[in-house]
Structure formats: C-alpha cells, structure tokens
Design a protein around this motif. Structure first.
Motif: not given
Length: 703
Positions: A270-275, A285-286, A457-461, A535-543
């Motif tokens: 996967p590449s962040s450019q695909v998303d 980064p992934i 295909i999209r990542p699942r969070y 393959y994974a990445h971290i997404r920031r949250s406001k929670f």
C-alpha cells in the motif's frame, strides 16, 4: 607590540616568496585549488539528461500514479478548459463510496450523453476557483457526511471556503448535489445541506433538488440511482442533451509488458499516495508492523472477538496517543482472487507485468503501476464488495453467451428483482459472472473496465484499546470477526474482509486454520509480512481524555466500543498508582450475555480494585437468560441523577459504538436533563450544542 604580533611578524618571513621557484610553486597551488573548486561548474559537469539513459521508456507516461500529478493546475476552471471537459463531478469521501459514485457518474455522462466529464477530488483544487467555472459548464457535488456532521478529510478546504467566504458570486455556476449519510446519526447528511446552503447564498443555480442517501436503511445504491435518473431527466428535458448509444469507452489502457522484471512492479504494497485524501497531518506513514501477540476474547456460534498487540519498536517515527485509531490494510481471500482470475480466463497469466495508462490525460490513475493481475485483485480492488445494479447492467455487453446477456440485462433493469435477488445471495463480481454464465470464460470483459469500476481497497480503522502512557510502543486493537448468514439463506455466510484477515493471521500464528477454511496470502507482497505482520498506519483522533486527571468521566460503550475506554481506564489507573488524584468515573457497558461476550471482564475488575470508589461499572445485557433486555441507554436513564450530578461537576461524556446506540443515549441524556433541571426543549438543545462545542461531549461511532 604584543606576543601575537611578534609571532606573526616572524612567520611572515618564511611565508613571503623570495625567488622564482617560490612564485612558480605558488602559481601551481593556486591553479590546482581553483580547478578543484570549479568542479561541477566549469568542468566535470553532469549531463542534465544523464538519468534518461536509465529510464524504461514504457514507464514514462504510465508511472505510478499518473505522469503529471505534481504539475497539474489547482484551478478547476483552467482544468476544465485545458481538457475540454463540460462537466466536473466533485467528490468528498471518507470510505470511498462517494468517490466511486463520482467516477461512475462522470463515466456514464460521457458515454450515455456524449458530454466529456471529469471526476475530481475536492482537495485537488483550490476551492475559490469554483467561482470561475463558466455558465457553459456544470458542476456536480457528491459529498459524504462523516461522524457527527463533519466533512470528510478531503472536503475540509472546500467546507471552510463555502462556510466562511464572503463577497463572492456564483451566479454563473449551474450545479447539482447528492449527499451520503446515515439517519442513525443526529446530523444526518449535514455536509450536503451546508454545501447547498452556501451555494444558494452565493446565487448558484440548482438544476434539481438535492438528493440524499441513507445508509441506515441500506438503500445508498438505490438512492443514488434514483437521483441519477432524475439528473438525467433534467439533462435531457431542460438542457437539451441528446442520449447516444451506450457503449463501453475505456478511460484506461491495461497492457501486458513482459520486458518488465519483477523488481519493477508494485506487488501489493500500500502507498499513502493511493489514498488520495489529504490526511498527512492526521495519519502516519504506512508500515509493516509486527503482531507480537493475539488472543480471542470470546468465541460464539456467529462471531469471534480478537485482541491484538502491535509492536512499533522497529518504526521510531510512529507514535500514538490514547484514543487514536490504528488502520489495517487488508488483502482479499485467496478463494475470491482465484475465482475472478479463473472466470476471466487469466489464471495462467496472473503474474505477467501490466502497465496501466490513461487514455485521457485528465484521468487520474489510482492503482499503482506497473503491477500484475494477482496484485490488482488481491491488494488493490475490493473484489468482495457487492456488485451494484449499474455494474450488473453494464456487464451484459461483455457476456460470453446470449443467455447470460439477457439474464444480466433483466437483473440490472428491474429494481425489485435485483433487491429480492441480493437478499438471497452475496453478489460479488466473481460469483455474479459464474452465476450468469456457468462454466464460461468472460474473455471479452476488459481488465481496464474492472480497474475503472471496482472500488479500491481502503484501510479499516480500529480504536486503539491501549494507553500510550502505559504502553507507548505497543498499541492494541479489539476486533469483532464478522461472518454473517444471509436473512433468506442461512447456509451462506458473508465474511468481513479485514476482520477475517486478522483472524487468519491470529490462527496461523497459533498453528491453526481459519474456522471457515478461508485462506489469505499472509506473507504479503514480496514476503514483506512474513512472521505475523500487517500493513498499518496510525490516524490521529479527537477522542481524547481531558488533560486534568481530576475531571470526571462518563463513558458509554457497547461491544467492542469498550476499546478506547479500556485505554482510558488503564491510563487513569496508572495515574492513581503513582499517588495522584483522579476524578470519579462511570462506565456503562452493554453486550449480549455476561457469560458469552463480556470482553475484558477481568481487566475491568482489576481497574475497580486499583481505582476503588472513583470507578463504577454499570452493565446492560440484551440477551441474559430469563431477564428482560436492557441496553446502555436504559441504564443511563436509571442512573439519571448520578449522570446529571457528574455533568454539573464538569464531567466529560464519551460514547463509543454504533451510531444508533449513540443517538439513543443522547436522547436519554437530553430527556433526563430536561426532567431533572426543568428545562425546555430549546434549553436542552442549547446545552447540547454548548457541551459539544467545548469538546466535553465526544463520540467515536460507526454504522
């Protein structure tokens, strides 16, 4: 005269040339120095075209994500003029549904109505340039509402402009709008409503009323198609567009090139450019991350529940904070990949190098290229996704037999027939092709069509269920494994792609097989995932937890919605262990049965021991034997006095779980406050807005 001056005077006697030999030597040294420092300027200058000798000519115009992505204009009016397009279909999408609709609509307008169209990511263009689109062209907006009335990541810039701009005119802009939302959420389709309000405020001309999809009813596809038919009626009757014969016109070319070596290809990484979403600030980064441990929290007849610990030690640039999300990039199961390759007749050429090129320069390639069919179907396209009625109708033109063509045409045209059919079977592309033409090869179905039309295909969070204070380099996730039977065909199971992928990894690490026999290529592309990696990445949250540990917490969760609260309680327990004061906390937790799916029960009991009377656990079981069903909102109502008291003391209120549950909890809290405080509906509404504005009410919900 000081010592330094005397020393310099003495040294100068030896440094001063005294004869021809000294002058000659000095000239040589000066010349050599000048020659050395002129390297790369006056001599030994690198040929600026030197790198072209090493480039493969076949990759020049079909590079990884399109050839001129970094040089394209951010002015949409200029883009339409440069590419001679009549219609732009903007999309704002988080999960990819709105993006898919936009590409489908742009393609169908071009094919069916002969009007050159382009699908456009809202974040690829400067929002203010929309005002420069002339009246001779059309703009269509397809936007999703994310979370509690929020714009999607790639819609933020446009959202800020449409809500904050002033002194502009859009009187030349002719437009149509369609929104995607879920009525389980309080602010159902708020984004498209705000967009329409802004466009009307600036005097833009609507072609037809706004269309809306409701995912809560499961009618998103049909809602879109009904709105699309209304749009086409307007194009024909009001704008005078002439319908032409529908025939597939590719926007991409997918060609074999056996001169390429395996090292030249994208094998599924996967590449962040695909998303294409502009989420650099929100996402890491992934990376390929180790799963250091995995265990099942429970196993029921219809589902499993996994706890996984991930290791960030090998990736020092990756960090997380309590409350963030971990995104997992899945792969499709081997059975579905093989099914599609076989029905297309390309099983024997599955690993032949492929180059994807745009037919139209305005087309943006979003599948990495060069690649091969195995990677496309395993890692890049959602081949397990249900096929929509538009696709069914389109596929008829590629049918290998007359019978198959008639079958697909009828199935795609008749709404009720199609709706009844999908209630009985899970209809992905491979299964549909086999069903329509048993034993036949679909040799006329172009691979380019599938790349164009199937969703990517999209990542699942997953909410991270560990505390960054307690476990800074080892985030954990909690996942329900989905394998549901169809309502009218209980013998057929529909397996969630990512959750079963994770289960397969977990089972494999324990030398076991997937309970339903599903297999995945667990080693990943180029064996990059060998040894239980994902393959994974971290997404920031406001929670997030409040900064001050003394602030009271009210937490409401059902099922795996408990994940972030496990992290919250772990962090508060650590604060308590070092002798600091923590505020009072209530956790309302709901599941089906205390003996079946009460996850983290032992850990919650340990939190109670550490936190003492500052922590209270309140449970709700919907399927406890011989007892009436109770849900978390029921328990919130029962403890209304305690809830109101903590809110008066400045408590932060958190909800995690399904959107329908969150909506019911909010209704319950509002009714409780209205009764206890003697407020009117408007006062309760004002209070709700105020507490959310101060981030004292936070939700992490889905579905």
């Amino acid at each position: 005269m000081n010592i330094s001056s005397e020393l310099l005077k003495e040294l100068s006697k030896f440094a001063t040339p005294t004869g021809m030999a000294d002058y000659a030597a000095l000239a040589v040294i000066t010349s050599l120095s000048a020659t050395y420092f002129a390297r790369g300027i006056l001599w030994d200058k690198r040929d600026p075209l030197y790198h072209l000798a090493f480039e493969r000519p076949q990759l020049k115009n079909g590079g990884q994500f399109g050839s001129n992505a970094n040089r394209e204009t951010r002015n949409i009016a200029q883009k339409l003029d440069q590419t001679d397009k009549k219609i732009v279909v903007f999309w704002g999408s988080q999960s990819g549904t709105a993006e898919g609709f936009a590409h489908r609509l742009a393609r169908e307008i071009s094919i069916r109505w002969g009007q050159d169209s382009i699908a456009a990511d809202l974040s690829d263009y400067d929002a203010h340039t929309i005002s420069e689109i002339p009246s001779s062209k059309l703009a269509i907006f397809i936007v999703s509402t994310y979370g509690e009335g929020d714009p999607c990541d790639n819609t933020t810039e446009f959202w800020n402009w449409i809500t904050k701009a002033s002194d502009i005119s859009l009187s030349n802009l002719r437009y149509a709008t369609f929104g995607l939302g879920n009525s389980n959420y309080k602010f159902y389709n708020q984004v498209v409503d705000v967009v329409v309000e802004g466009l009307e405020r600036f005097k833009a001309q609507a072609l037809l009323p706004v269309g809306k999809a409701d995912d809560a009813e499961g009618t998103t596809e049909e809602d879109f198609m009904a709105w699309k038919d209304s749009l086409f009626t307007v194009l024909k009757e009001k704008l005078g567009f002439q319908e032409v014969e529908v025939k597939y016109i590719p926007t991409l070319m997918v060609d074999e090139d056996e001169s390429l070596e395996p090292i030249d290809l994208h094998h599924g990484e996967p590449s962040s450019q695909v998303d294409t979403f502009k989420t650099a600030a929100q996402s890491s980064p992934i990376r390929a991350l180790n799963i250091i441990s995995s265990r099942e929290l429970f196993t029921a007849s219809d589902q499993n529940c996994l706890h996984m610990d991930i290791d960030l030690s090998s990736e020092p640039e990756l960090t997380y904070k309590t409350g963030d999300h971990l995104a997992i990039w899945p792969s499709n199961p081997d059975g579905e990949v093989d099914r599609l390759l076989e029905v297309l007749g390309i099983q024997s050429r599955r690993d032949v190098p492929l180059i994807i090129r745009p037919v139209d320069p305005a087309t943006k390639i979003t599948v990495p290229t060069p690649t091969n069919a195995t990677a496309i179907f395993r890692y890049y396209l959602e081949i397990c996704a249900p096929v929509n009625r538009d696709n069914v109708r389109d596929l008829a033109q590629f049918a290998p037999t007359t019978e198959a063509k008639l079958y697909l045409t009828r199935l795609g045209q008749e709404k009720d027939t199609f709706a009844d059919f999908i209630r009985h079977t899970h209809l992905n592309l491979g299964r549909l092709l086999q069903l329509a033409a048993p034993g036949q090869i679909w040799s006329e179905l172009p691979l380019a069509y599938l790349v164009e039309t199937l969703p990517h295909i999209r990542p699942r969070y997953y909410s991270i269920s560990s505390s960054s204070v307690v476990s800074p380099r080892k985030p954990s996730i909690t996942a329900i494994v989905s394998s549901k039977s169809l309502p009218q065909n209980l013998n057929e199971l529909v397996h969630g792609v990512t959750s079963n992928y994770l289960l397969s990894i977990s089972q494999h690490s324990n030398s076991q097989l997937h309970p339903h026999g599903i297999t995945y290529h667990l080693n990943g592309p180029r064996n990059s995932l060998e040894g239980s990696k994902v393959y994974a990445h971290i997404r920031r949250s406001k929670f997030k937890l409040p900064i001050a540990g003394k602030i009271p917490l009210i937490m409401v969760a059902a099922g795996t919605g408990i994940a972030p609260f496990r992290a919250f309680l772990s962090e508060r327990s650590q604060v308590r262990k070092i002798g600091k004061e923590v505020g009072p906390m209530i956790l309302f937790f709901g599941c089906r049965n205390p003996n079946e799916d009460f996850i983290y029960r032992g850990e919650l009991q340990e939190f109670q021991r550490v936190l003492g009377d500052t922590f209270r656990l309140v449970t709700a079981f919907s399927r406890e034997k011989d007892l009436p069903r109770r849900y978390v909102q029921d328990r919130v109502a029962e403890l209304g006095d305690d809830v109101v008291k903590l809110l008066d003391e400045g408590a932060s209120f958190y909800i995690c779980g399904r959107a329908g549950m969150a909506r019911e909890v909010e209704k319950t809290v509002g009714a409780t406050i209205k009764e206890r405080m003697g407020w009117s509906d408007s006062e309760v509404n004002d209070w709700s807005k105020a507490i959310k504005r101060r981030n004292k009410w936070q939700e992490d919900v889905w579905g």
